[in-house]
Write an enzyme that holds these catalytic residues in place. Sequence first.
Site, PDB file in Angstrom:
ATOM      1  N   GLU A   1     -36.593  49.823 -59.288  1.00 50.22           N
ATOM      2  CA  GLU A   1     -35.258  50.138 -58.878  1.00 50.22           C
ATOM      3  C   GLU A   1     -34.741  48.743 -58.728  1.00 50.22           C
ATOM      4  OE1 GLU A   1     -33.694  52.989 -58.688  1.00 50.22           O
ATOM      5  OE2 GLU A   1     -35.411  54.107 -59.356  1.00 50.22           O
TER       6      GLU A   1
ATOM      7  N   CYS B   1     -27.839  47.733 -53.451  1.00 52.65           N
ATOM      8  CA  CYS B   1     -28.052  47.670 -54.642  1.00 52.65           C
ATOM      9  C   CYS B   1     -26.716  48.422 -55.635  1.00 52.65           C
ATOM     10  CB  CYS B   1     -29.233  48.120 -55.294  1.00 52.65           C
ATOM     11  SG  CYS B   1     -29.544  49.940 -54.732  1.00 52.65           S
TER      12      CYS B   1
END
Length: 470
Positions: free
Chosen positions: A204, A239
């Site tokens: 991720e 993110c």
Amino acid sequence: MLTELRRSFDAGVTRGYEWRITQLKKLLIICDNHEPEIVSALQDDLGKPELESSVYEVALLRNSIKLALKQLKDWMSPDKAKTSLTTFPASAEIVSEPLGVVLVISAWNYPFLLSLDPVVGAISAGNAVVLKPSELAPASSSLLAKLLEQYLDSSAVRVVEGAVSETTLLLEQKWDKIFYTGSSRIGRIIMMAAAKHLTPVVLELGGKSPVVIDSDTNLKITAKRIIVGKWGCNNGQACISPDYILTTKEYAPKLIDALKHELEAFYGKNPMESKDMSRIVNSNHFDRLSKMLEEKEVSEKIVYGGQKNKENLNIAPTILLDVPLDSLIMSEEIFGPLLPILTLNNLEESFDVIRSRPKPLAAYLFTQNQKLKERFATTVSAGGIVVNDIAVHLALHTLPFGGVGESGMGCYHGKFSFDAFSHKKAVLYKSFLGDSSIRYPPYSRGKIRLLKALVNSNFVELFKVLIGIA
């Protein structure tokens, strides 16, 4: 430690439904009974406001646990699979099998959610787990270690604290899966280490998530949602934070005015004094962001903000207009409170700009044009697409969350988390009845025709063979 965990897994400690449910309930108790401690740790590590900590970390984690508790029996049940003439008579199913002993390496920006959400998936799937929290959020890491040791089964769930040397030692071991959240640079190191043991990975990562803004958008709501999705989510240290905006030359001034107005309404005339924004995590990241901002051809492009205070690790929300495409701020993921706006002759050019860069973790579009929505969703390659909002797909457990290309591989959330830590094992049950000599030697031309017809499910050819038509 790893030997002990593997011994527990091999003994079947983690496989049963009751063990999984018990551990999940204890994670829920952590959320319910220790929220003030979690909020305090996040304040120490990131200066994170209580709302962000309670809603974006604890509440989202609580939802994830409750969903797993509610759905686990269904998730564990084998899925029936269709059979064919080739295997008749038979039945088939897909069994979700735990992988074994897995490693979760989490990030500092959402240290509770990004640590425990993957652990929920790993436990739900019946694995033994080692969690390595980020050393850049030391208060959160210490609290995680304390709470998981206190509540969870230490024969199957462990926390390892530390920095590079500890992580390096962990990566030298053989795992059945590694789940990593963080930067692309470290993601490459994780993948190289995993390759030595052919260990599968979920990465991720992140990237430069674009926001495309059409002139027909609801400008006031658009500005508010961009601000909350950028500066209201850990001050841009997320993110899926908007990394840069693409809009037309004609529309940019209106957008900038709207952003300025709403930023002042949200954070006051001096946002550096606002209690509703996180600070920068540490001096290294402060210096990295300052370097981006201080590039000669970038600093002169600031149209709002730009104030800094290294002592307090604060950087004000900063908007820049038409920075050079080869500048540091447009070459690296920003991961902070800086937001460049790039202007285009027309919105059509936005597709070329996005396509010319590595695939992002998220891409955002604000428009009321239905055709543009459809085209954006079908042609822009990103981990996830959100139209007319920012980052809200993260909260929807029915959608997979993960990257593509350089923004990552694999996905999780909801059932996808369970699947990420499971092996989908094919199982076929065959009867001794109906055994036919056509599959056994010696082979004839007729047997070959009949077998080909069966394998291809060609009923016409099968009929011809059976009645003897050449």
